[in-house]
Design a protein around this motif. Sequence first.
Motif, PDB file in Angstrom:
ATOM      1  N   UNK A   1       0.672  -1.262   0.075  1.00  0.00           N
ATOM      2  CA  UNK A   1      -0.018  -0.025   0.036  1.00  0.00           C
ATOM      3  C   UNK A   1       0.842   1.344  -0.061  1.00  0.00           C
ATOM      4  N   UNK A   2       1.586   1.328   0.777  1.00  0.00           N
ATOM      5  CA  UNK A   2       2.970   2.425   1.043  1.00  0.00           C
ATOM      6  C   UNK A   2       3.527   2.385  -0.158  1.00  0.00           C
ATOM      7  N   UNK A   3       4.024   1.574  -1.244  1.00  0.00           N
ATOM      8  CA  UNK A   3       4.562   1.669  -2.425  1.00  0.00           C
ATOM      9  C   UNK A   3       3.609   2.160  -3.769  1.00  0.00           C
ATOM     10  N   UNK A   4       2.271   1.952  -3.374  1.00  0.00           N
ATOM     11  CA  UNK A   4       1.475   2.353  -4.197  1.00  0.00           C
ATOM     12  C   UNK A   4       1.103   3.940  -3.900  1.00  0.00           C
ATOM     13  N   UNK A   5       1.134   4.264  -2.718  1.00  0.00           N
ATOM     14  CA  UNK A   5       0.948   5.676  -2.195  1.00  0.00           C
ATOM     15  C   UNK A   5       2.112   6.386  -2.675  1.00  0.00           C
ATOM     16  N   UNK A   6       3.412   5.867  -2.604  1.00  0.00           N
ATOM     17  CA  UNK A   6       4.642   6.655  -2.973  1.00  0.00           C
ATOM     18  C   UNK A   6       4.702   6.882  -4.492  1.00  0.00           C
ATOM     19  N   UNK A   7       4.144   5.716  -5.105  1.00  0.00           N
ATOM     20  CA  UNK A   7       4.147   5.972  -6.625  1.00  0.00           C
ATOM     21  C   UNK A   7       3.106   6.845  -7.103  1.00  0.00           C
ATOM     22  N   UNK A   8       1.967   6.921  -6.424  1.00  0.00           N
ATOM     23  CA  UNK A   8       0.747   8.106  -6.836  1.00  0.00           C
ATOM     24  C   UNK A   8       1.380   9.267  -6.685  1.00  0.00           C
ATOM     25  N   UNK A   9       1.995   9.400  -5.324  1.00  0.00           N
ATOM     26  CA  UNK A   9       2.452  11.002  -4.970  1.00  0.00           C
ATOM     27  C   UNK A   9       3.581  11.369  -5.620  1.00  0.00           C
ATOM     28  N   UNK A  10       4.437  10.652  -6.381  1.00  0.00           N
ATOM     29  CA  UNK A  10       5.462  11.013  -7.116  1.00  0.00           C
ATOM     30  C   UNK A  10       5.676  10.902  -8.556  1.00  0.00           C
ATOM     31  N   UNK A  11       4.875   9.832  -9.115  1.00  0.00           N
ATOM     32  CA  UNK A  11       4.860   9.468 -10.317  1.00  0.00           C
ATOM     33  C   UNK A  11       3.587   9.574 -11.281  1.00  0.00           C
ATOM     34  N   UNK A  12       2.407   9.495 -10.664  1.00  0.00           N
ATOM     35  CA  UNK A  12       1.219   9.530 -11.309  1.00  0.00           C
ATOM     36  C   UNK A  12       1.130  10.549 -12.169  1.00  0.00           C
ATOM     37  N   UNK A  13       1.035  11.821 -11.590  1.00  0.00           N
ATOM     38  CA  UNK A  13       0.920  12.995 -12.659  1.00  0.00           C
ATOM     39  C   UNK A  13       2.102  13.308 -13.473  1.00  0.00           C
TER      40      UNK A  13
END
Length: 189
Positions: free
Chosen positions: A25-37
């Motif tokens: 879950x934390x890996x997905x949150x880190x991905x979302x906050x840094x790389x999604x946009x």
Amino acid sequence: MTSLIMLHDKLTGLADTIGNQLTPLLARVVFASTLLFYYWNSGLTKLGDGIFGIVSPSIGAYSQIFPKKLEAAGYDVSQFGIFEWAVVMAGTYAEFILPLLIVLGLLTRLAAVGMIGFVVVQSLTDVYGHNATDTKTLGAMFDRLPDGVILDQRLFWCFVLVILVFKGAGVLSLDTLLRKKLTARVAMA
């Protein structure tokens, strides 16, 4: 001494259990906050004008993916064929779809493998297509400087994605929800 070892084992066992559930879950949150946009904005630069921009990439798309070939063609994309169009469209769609799948936790392992491949191709394009070979941009492993855009930053990106490949999406994900529904159906049958 035995009680100290038992306490240690109990605490590390608890940490392992919590870590196994929380890390994806934390890996997905880190991905979302840094790389999604980052990827969505990059994908937007590749879309053409108007409603048909989703199938008619911009010249910027070709310049990002085929920089040397576009320059050799005099910046005339009409000289490009179906192969280049398909590569540009696949890359553009990947920048929207793969990050979304990761954030939702849907087909997460497959999407993470796809993103790792995307980051590798992106990095190779930067190095060979855009000549990003200066030390500051390229970086180097084990060089004491953590600010190289290609090797240093993208190594961290891939590490987050590797966590998702090995651990899956975690408990708060569509993968888990669908797996529970499927398991319930199989148990009822």
